[in-house]
Scaffold this motif. Structure first.
Motif, PDB file in Angstrom:
ATOM      1  N   ARG A   1      59.503  73.998  52.327  1.00 58.42           N
ATOM      2  CA  ARG A   1      59.543  74.550  50.977  1.00 58.42           C
ATOM      3  C   ARG A   1      60.990  74.720  50.506  1.00 58.42           C
TER       4      ARG A   1
ATOM      5  N   HIS B   1      63.686  73.091  51.533  1.00 61.16           N
ATOM      6  CA  HIS B   1      64.209  71.752  51.292  1.00 61.16           C
ATOM      7  C   HIS B   1      63.774  71.228  49.928  1.00 61.16           C
ATOM      8  N   GLU B   2      62.491  71.371  49.683  1.00 60.34           N
ATOM      9  CA  GLU B   2      61.883  70.830  48.466  1.00 60.34           C
ATOM     10  C   GLU B   2      62.502  71.480  47.224  1.00 60.34           C
TER      11      GLU B   2
ATOM     12  N   ARG C   1      66.192  70.481  46.646  1.00 57.35           N
ATOM     13  CA  ARG C   1      66.269  69.150  46.068  1.00 57.35           C
ATOM     14  C   ARG C   1      65.903  69.159  44.583  1.00 57.35           C
TER      15      ARG C   1
END
Lengths: 238, 238, 238, 238, 238, 238
Positions: free
Chosen positions: B87, B89-90, B93
């Motif tokens: 989560r 990371h997402e 990004r």
């Protein structure tokens, strides 16, 4: 603008869905969208994650990965680097959410199905091919369970399929290959049920932001593409 | 259906944008969407990642994290666990992509701006608050560069703001708080430019898949919400 | 030698202790020693680490971290690097030991309190501010437990506060800011109870080793500083 | 209170310092404080860390570790667990700081000396034995460099030695063995130069906080103990 | 071709096996093959790995590591790098398999013995010295258990010893030291029981592939070498 | 004793070697030994590892991995666990060493070839199939380089192939499938050149140690098996 493989803007690449590609997995599919090849394996486990134990409910999870030389230039292995990259995490989560949309956890009972989607060869659309193939592997795994009377009910409430769409130049295109994906100003992945409803819509302006009309045009293409993939899934499972 | 804080379905929570919250950062903002508080710091660096050196182009990147007790129950630190979750990371990004949509890399020159978005308190909408606040911190960092004549041109080509929308019960709601987010059947995060174009559209069926009409309704709400946030950003920067 | 902010050698920076800064934590404090700002959150958990189960005794632990842009130049996140640095480990352990000095584990019962000390802005003395603030957050968390009758006795047997002292040039100074800390030949952190006893004494010769007289002078300064901080803690909790 | 090995409260355990224990290292010592055995190896490298390059200055660093069965019950290897624990980090940093106190970086030139202190057998006082032995290994490594004319000046400006002291029951004791260390209410590690100045003073109340008189008593013991160790180091190097 | 230490081609280096080198371990040996020194510690644990619980069977495992300055130039610590290298893994596995060959798991009962083999000084043959020494430490640990009536039967069914052989130039040599190992075209490690049977044969062509005659010659040398080591083990244990 | 698939003791499973299975890699092979399927990709890189730069010599390296559901029950991904297991390390190193035996580094020039061997389906003998297939992929990659005049000479000096042999019951068998491998008392992997010389001989007593006669019998079987595989490699490359 002509597409490099001569397709019409609203045309899928040749899709093949080969079931039972692996001997050990309860369900397995080699799915090909043109040159993109993803091996999808569904593994049935008679347990659920700790936080779900005793609930009577099942669970579906997914892991996505690319082989180092699935791409044009070799990438380092995530196992060697010792950690999973952001993109891998993101796609694994997307696949898991998408497949969970077609499952009735209660009917599955306290069982898990893990969907491993390994990209053997990449040419754009690996995540949408993975979802489309993983559904068929899942259906086979559920059939395997059904034959052994392992689930209390019918776990599959619908099917799911996914496709990418994007704007390249001024044209909206269905099912982008790698070179189109790189050139796209806007890129969208759409996951839909067999009944024609949306499970996920993920649109990103890679270059120029897009307006509502562009968004609507891309959704139209995706709806038609997913419907076609749903038909191919049904034929493969017939 | 009444919202727990008495808001209309199409009403944002009270938004505050406090600039210069930190002494060291070139730009910094404490942004609050109701009880959600995110500290956004923009750090200017006179270098770019290795793969971009010599290109004459700049770069924008973002990192998102939650303090362990920003949430209702304490979460483990990702530094202690030794890895970043999917989560996190997402969302990192997503924030990076969103902010890059408003930047002209050539005008930025070979400089980087890192946007750290740390959630001090979470009550739903942390990623949309982070994007909205990070834009203001970015604008301040760019102003700091401009005052020192560090960029060859004007790096900001537009602004970006973001908001969440979702369907709870049968009602489409703008800017979900945590309890609404948990109850939502469909959840969408929309990032838009100040000019009213889309940068990101991420819709997810958490429960029941959604049809085209529901999607359209949510987009309408989000368009209006982002426009309002754009106005608040302008006022904060005035 | 004049101090850059005009303080006397034996003078603390302005200290503010803001309670209930966070909505979710059982105790929370934003503590400021001049420009140093640390957010301290106390989380109550109705369990203890595995090695302590069944003992009837509680436990106190602490984690310290710095936000990437709390400092003058941005530092990498420890979560991104995948491991915690030695300094972070060392300070987390110091805070934990210090707070454990004021607690009766039996009176706490088999409960844990985790103290998260996150540095939002750093200007020297972050570990001593963290200990001083964490005590107040701990006291609030204990009050929260007491109100719910969750502890068998009174867990707090004293208070703890901490301050840094150091020799810069030939002068012994209380509560060093960052530039003084960098210039110090000897640097000492002292943790004391509200009753005026020592919990920790950590003195380090950064440059020239120090003699017994210098050590005694620094201890005198620290004793007075901790007494003053104890008074400020009492006022904050009144 | 009688000590279990019959020592007087102010008496060191038998100390042996065996030089040249290893064939490859530029300096190496097996140091024993009673049953505590630490192997200290000094490695000369003709480079410095990146941040120090071009400065003309050298660097000293240290790493401390325990063999898995150096202790009474086996501990897991930190290499197998994949990370270094807080205690290991803390002691490695202490050893490094302590040894740096006796070195003139300019006279060392742009060379590094790494001090590896591996505990082969532990019975209390491993960090103080490590510092005391590492100094001798360092002196041998410097002699090795001097013989090859590798340093521009004389890098050693003094010697360092370290000892633990603590209060057990009502008695202040010098050089605690493991069972005394566990029983101690207050525990202090003191690092001093050969000239009798302090490099590090680290006192911790493990149980009851301590007053100024107790602190002074412990410092008196430590000063005498370090002086004795300095003599033993000189004899070993003679 | 003369060997650098004047040995005949079929001659072992001087071997010493010092028992009870450590105070805490149930069995411990410092084994030396010439300048190669390995400290082997056997730790008895009254449990088995999870997958073996309830089987009534014991387990033997081994971990191998090198101290950073056991070698001619310093190597980084695997704990600091955060992962174990391939060579370390490979040798740990080899030692574990080799020692398991001499144990009757049923007679051992549900107990484990961990063999830690730490190379203090390396000069070729560290893995074969480790196996040879670990057997003696294991025998002592088993004797310790026997004295306390902790095993249901006699766990040791034979002994194991190991030696390296190789072809340097045209000559087959026994027990290679480091410089011979580096120069070898073929390198083989052979593990044998006290009864003269093979447990492991690992031959590798480092340079030129080898024919059957060379293989046979190396095996002859190894058989004789292992027999000699078996005698030395018996003498050490007598 | 009859083999479960009806083979004679000295008979290989059906072997297929499919070249150019992947579109992007310079050489790629899907090799099948019965139900064991390994995808071997050879990637050419115009650089060598840091320690080899400027030497004028090339390098060959290999990485082996298994897909999670290549096996009968699903295994965790090493990328998710964050580290590579000992077995994976060991096999990757074996494949690399084996392939390096057929290469003339000087003729390769300062180029690297990475051999990725990913097990898609496992039924015993994955490492020997990997080596046998990787040679063919390597030969294709070298042909690709030759066609582009990228190497200064002819890098391939011979071919390599590998096979497993083992003793099950009293019978020595060639090319063990998984159930035979599990039942084997002795297990040996043999790597040979096309000229009939040995590159690696790795024999392990899984149960009962083996005598010289058994070793000789297994080597005879392996020599014949490797010769047969060499013929199949030549046919595939013809």
């Amino acid at each position: 603008m002509a597409r490099e493989d001569g397709r019409r803007p609203d045309q899928l690449r040749p899709v093949t869905i080969t079931r039972d590609w692996l001997a050990h997995a309860e369900g397995s599919v080699l799915v090909e969208f043109g040159r993109t090849k993803v091996l999808c394996a569904a593994s049935v486990q008679d347990s659920v994650p700790r936080w779900r134990r005793g609930s009577g409910l099942g669970w579906i999870t997914a892991e996505y990965a690319m082989l180092p030389r699935s791409t044009n230039t070799r990438s380092d292995r995530e196992s060697v680097r010792g950690k999973i990259g952001g993109r891998t995490h993101e796609i694994s989560r997307l696949i898991g959410r998408s497949l969970r949309a077609c499952v009735d956890y209660k009917a599955l009972g306290e069982n898990s199905i893990v969907l491993d989607c390994d990209v053997l060869q990449a040419d754009g659309g690996t995540r949408t091919a993975a979802i489309t193939g993983a559904y068929v592997a899942l259906a086979d795994a559920v059939a395997w369970m059904r034959a052994r009377k392992l689930c209390p009910g019918e776990p599959l409430v619908t099917s799911v399929a996914a496709v990418s769409v994007g704007v390249v130049g001024q044209t909206s295109l269905l099912d982008l290959c790698y070179t189109e994906d790189v050139a796209a100003e806007t890129d969208m992945n759409v996951v839909m049920t067999g009944a024609g409803d949306f499970v996920e819509v993920q649109g990103t302006a890679e270059g120029v932001p897009f307006d509502r009309a562009a968004l609507d045009g891309l959704l139209d293409l995706a709806v038609a593409g997913c419907a076609e993939l749903t038909t191919l899934q049904r034929q493969a499972l017939a």
